[in-house]
Design an enzyme around this catalytic site. Structure first.
Site, PDB file in Angstrom:
ATOM      1  N   HIS A   1      17.504 -20.030  74.247  1.00 43.23           N
ATOM      2  CA  HIS A   1      17.592 -19.005  73.705  1.00 43.23           C
ATOM      3  C   HIS A   1      17.471 -19.237  72.218  1.00 43.23           C
ATOM      4  O   HIS A   1      18.459 -20.411  71.966  1.00 43.23           O
ATOM      5  CB  HIS A   1      19.534 -18.676  73.336  1.00 43.23           C
ATOM      6  CG  HIS A   1      19.465 -17.303  73.367  1.00 43.23           C
ATOM      7  ND1 HIS A   1      20.421 -16.703  72.238  1.00 43.23           N
ATOM      8  CD2 HIS A   1      19.109 -15.858  73.837  1.00 43.23           C
ATOM      9  CE1 HIS A   1      19.987 -15.606  71.744  1.00 43.23           C
ATOM     10  NE2 HIS A   1      20.077 -15.072  73.368  1.00 43.23           N
TER      11      HIS A   1
ATOM     12  N   GLU B   1      18.231 -12.795  80.493  1.00 39.26           N
ATOM     13  CA  GLU B   1      17.479 -11.736  82.068  1.00 39.26           C
ATOM     14  C   GLU B   1      17.189 -11.985  82.359  1.00 39.26           C
ATOM     15  O   GLU B   1      16.660 -12.307  83.445  1.00 39.26           O
ATOM     16  CB  GLU B   1      15.885 -12.218  80.725  1.00 39.26           C
ATOM     17  CG  GLU B   1      16.110 -12.110  79.046  1.00 39.26           C
ATOM     18  CD  GLU B   1      15.635 -10.906  78.803  1.00 39.26           C
ATOM     19  OE1 GLU B   1      16.141  -9.777  80.018  1.00 39.26           O
ATOM     20  OE2 GLU B   1      15.416 -10.330  78.116  1.00 39.26           O
TER      21      GLU B   1
HETATM   22  N1  ACO Z   1      11.674 -23.524  79.614  1.00 41.20           N
HETATM   23  C1  ACO Z   1      10.822 -24.548  79.014  1.00 41.20           C
HETATM   24  N2  ACO Z   1      11.200 -25.154  78.137  1.00 41.20           N
HETATM   25  C2  ACO Z   1      11.614 -24.343  76.974  1.00 41.20           C
HETATM   26  C3  ACO Z   1      12.434 -23.237  77.615  1.00 41.20           C
HETATM   27  C4  ACO Z   1      12.095 -23.214  78.620  1.00 41.20           C
HETATM   28  N3  ACO Z   1      12.240 -21.880  79.054  1.00 41.20           N
HETATM   29  N4  ACO Z   1      12.625 -22.958  76.273  1.00 41.20           N
HETATM   30  C5  ACO Z   1      12.221 -24.061  75.196  1.00 41.20           C
HETATM   31  N5  ACO Z   1      11.958 -24.831  75.783  1.00 41.20           N
HETATM   32  C6  ACO Z   1      11.889 -26.039  75.229  1.00 41.20           C
HETATM   33  C7  ACO Z   1      10.509 -25.448  73.477  1.00 41.20           C
HETATM   34  O1  ACO Z   1       8.842 -25.554  74.493  1.00 41.20           O
HETATM   35  C8  ACO Z   1      10.972 -26.639  73.024  1.00 41.20           C
HETATM   36  O2  ACO Z   1      10.223 -27.684  72.987  1.00 41.20           O
HETATM   37  P1  ACO Z   1       9.704 -28.736  71.955  1.00 41.20           P
HETATM   38  O3  ACO Z   1      10.986 -29.232  71.220  1.00 41.20           O
HETATM   39  O4  ACO Z   1       9.438 -30.585  73.120  1.00 41.20           O
HETATM   40  O5  ACO Z   1       8.425 -28.193  71.972  1.00 41.20           O
HETATM   41  C9  ACO Z   1      12.307 -26.673  72.732  1.00 41.20           C
HETATM   42  O6  ACO Z   1      12.891 -26.564  73.746  1.00 41.20           O
HETATM   43  C10 ACO Z   1      12.690 -25.643  71.396  1.00 41.20           C
HETATM   44  O7  ACO Z   1      11.748 -24.702  71.542  1.00 41.20           O
HETATM   45  P2  ACO Z   1      12.285 -23.590  70.471  1.00 41.20           P
HETATM   46  O8  ACO Z   1      10.658 -23.152  70.558  1.00 41.20           O
HETATM   47  O9  ACO Z   1      12.546 -23.936  69.352  1.00 41.20           O
HETATM   48  O10 ACO Z   1      13.293 -22.777  71.083  1.00 41.20           O
HETATM   49  P3  ACO Z   1      13.572 -20.803  70.549  1.00 41.20           P
HETATM   50  O11 ACO Z   1      15.007 -21.499  69.967  1.00 41.20           O
HETATM   51  O12 ACO Z   1      12.210 -20.637  69.228  1.00 41.20           O
HETATM   52  O13 ACO Z   1      13.478 -20.175  71.920  1.00 41.20           O
HETATM   53  C11 ACO Z   1      13.752 -18.240  73.296  1.00 41.20           C
HETATM   54  C12 ACO Z   1      14.490 -19.246  72.108  1.00 41.20           C
HETATM   55  C13 ACO Z   1      12.465 -18.030  72.979  1.00 41.20           C
HETATM   56  C14 ACO Z   1      14.067 -17.807  74.044  1.00 41.20           C
HETATM   57  C15 ACO Z   1      12.996 -19.457  74.576  1.00 41.20           C
HETATM   58  O14 ACO Z   1      14.016 -20.189  74.756  1.00 41.20           O
HETATM   59  C16 ACO Z   1      12.118 -18.967  75.555  1.00 41.20           C
HETATM   60  O15 ACO Z   1      10.349 -18.953  75.339  1.00 41.20           O
HETATM   61  N6  ACO Z   1      12.601 -18.683  76.951  1.00 41.20           N
HETATM   62  C17 ACO Z   1      11.803 -18.433  77.716  1.00 41.20           C
HETATM   63  C18 ACO Z   1      11.627 -16.832  77.932  1.00 41.20           C
HETATM   64  C19 ACO Z   1      12.364 -15.911  77.934  1.00 41.20           C
HETATM   65  O16 ACO Z   1      13.835 -16.174  78.481  1.00 41.20           O
HETATM   66  N7  ACO Z   1      12.709 -15.011  76.718  1.00 41.20           N
HETATM   67  C20 ACO Z   1      14.177 -14.380  76.581  1.00 41.20           C
HETATM   68  C21 ACO Z   1      15.246 -14.426  75.262  1.00 41.20           C
HETATM   69  S1  ACO Z   1      16.753 -13.842  75.803  1.00 41.20           S
HETATM   70  C22 ACO Z   1      16.893 -12.487  74.949  1.00 41.20           C
HETATM   71  O17 ACO Z   1      14.905 -12.127  74.485  1.00 41.20           O
HETATM   72  C23 ACO Z   1      17.293 -11.291  75.288  1.00 41.20           C
END
Ligand code: ACO
Length: 375
Positions: free
Chosen positions: A261, A316
């Site tokens: 998140h 989610e």
């Molecule tokens: N699975 C695997 N790796 C992940 C995940 C995940 N769910 N989430 C983040 N990471 C990793 C990224 O690949 C990144 O790795 P890196 O540094 O090696 O490149 C690191 O963690 C940081 O990720 P960011 O993109 O900076 O995290 P951000 O805070 O921008 O993303 C988000 C948040 C979009 C929710 C992300 O965690 C994600 O895509 N989750 C999966 C989709 C999901 O569950 N969405 C619902 C969110 S809740 C809502 O919208 C109400």
């Protein structure tokens, strides 16, 4: 708090800190909800989300957000869809996405109303009561079924399910969806809420603000991914095959749906509340036990891969079994999330209007220097 007003006092754009996505920028104040990402806590007007789910209803939570008063008996029911809106919904292709239909319905509804400035709690209530009926109507129209008129004796969430299916829902089913509506009602300055506040700041009307918010929530980075949680669990098949599948997905650089998140670094308190609801459901999906087994494994693997970046379960993950368990089809999930968020969006519209200032940030110009036209 230090408040900066007016660009006249600001330094030239090239000397100022640029924050793409406005990350870390304080762009306003709110008394509606507090999202404490570090500690995994969420309150609406100071009340803990877990307590609201346990003791409140969506109607009482919406009333709390609009008025600041806690009235557990507050009542909100669905309302009839004006003919002009029904005509508009019938004119849409049956293949239209429910989010497009809902956004269109809210826009058409606005054209049928007198929505004077400033927006009022009555306008917020009217729009929040209208939208579930409109979404239910579209869901039936696209299946060639007659629409179901609202039953004013049912609360808003029961009424939505009734108008969707034509049958009064079992109390436990309605209660589970009501809990989902409560956790989805409000969440700070997320992108769709911010959109609603920008639109309101121009002294536009509440229907325009909410139509814009729905358009913003439609984007895959915001609208949530509970249907993708269902898809991923289906691909794993069982807890026995999960670890291999999860490792493969992470090796391919894929994201595990329902984890991570932008704000929460701890377990999302909404996920905790919905897990409880899902486990208590009478008609829970048979894959719920798989989801619970997979969760611990996924958290362990994410911690291994990202030891410095806490990636925990988000809302989610357990929204998926609740929404499936109450009988909604996955293509209705994002629009149902929008229905729930109406309470928060409209409360932000009221809050913005009460102390309005046009939202108009600066932008740094990076194009050509001033020059003469060729020739
Ligand atoms: N699975 C695997 N790796 C992940 C995940 C995940 N769910 N989430 C983040 N990471 C990793 C990224 O690949 C990144 O790795 P890196 O540094 O090696 O490149 C690191 O963690 C940081 O990720 P960011 O993109 O900076 O995290 P951000 O805070 O921008 O993303 C988000 C948040 C979009 C929710 C992300 O965690 C994600 O895509 N989750 C999966 C989709 C999901 O569950 N969405 C619902 C969110 S809740 C809502 O919208 C109400």
């Amino acid at each position: 708090m230090t408040t900066s007003t007016g660009s006249a006092a600001a330094a030239p754009a090239h000397e100022r800190v640029l924050s793409p996505g406005l990350e870390g920028v304080l762009a306003g104040e709110t008394a509606l909800s507090k999202v404490d990402g570090a500690n995994g806590r969420l309150t609406y007007r100071g009340y803990r989300i877990g307590d609201l789910v346990e003791h409140g209803t969506y109607s009482s939570v919406a009333n709390l957000l609009w008025t600041g008063d806690w009235d557990p008996e507050a009542r909100l029911a669905t309302s009839a869809v004006p003919d002009a809106v029904l005509t508009t919904l019938r004119a849409l292709p049956r293949s239209a996405k429910p989010m497009d239909a809902l956004r269109t319905a809210v826009s058409a509804w606005g054209a049928t109303q007198t929505l004077d400035w400033p927006p009022t709690p009555e306008q917020a209530r009217a729009l929040t009561s209208f939208s579930p009926s409109a979404l239910a109507a579209f869901a039936r129209i696209r299946e060639g079924k007659d629409i179901v008129e609202p039953d004013p004796s049912l609360n808003l969430v029961e009424g939505f399910l009734y108008q969707l299916t034509g049958e009064t829902p079992e109390p436990a089913t309605a209660r589970a969806l009501d809990a989902y509506f409560i956790v989805g009602a409000e969440h700070g300055f997320n992108a769709s809420t911010f959109t609603a506040r920008v639109i309101t700041s121009t002294m536009s009307d509440i229907a325009s603000a909410i139509a814009g918010a729905i358009g913003t929530m439609k984007g895959p980075l915001h609208g949530g991914a509970p249907s993708e949680v269902v898809d991923q669990l289906a691909k794993m098949g069982s807890v026995e095959h999960a670890e291999e599948w999860l490792r493969g997905a992470l090796d391919r650089g894929e994201r595990l749906m329902g984890f991570g998140h932008r704000v929460y670094r701890a377990y999302d308190p909404r996920a905790a509340a919905l897990r409880k609801v899902a486990e208590g459901m009478e008609h829970k999906p048979d894959w719920l036990q798989t989801a619970i087994g997979v969760e611990d494994m996924a958290l362990r693997l994410l911690a291994e891969r990202h030891p410095d970046r806490p990636l925990k379960t988000n809302v989610e993950y357990y929204a998926a079994p609740v929404l499936m368990g109450v009988g909604l089809t996955p293509d209705l999930f994002p629009a149902t999330f929008s229905l729930a968020r109406h309470a928060g969006w409209t409360a932000h519209v009221l809050e913005q209007a009460a102390d309005n200032r046009l939202i108009r940030p600066d932008v740094r110009y990076v194009g050509e220097a001033e020059r003469d036209l060729p020739g």
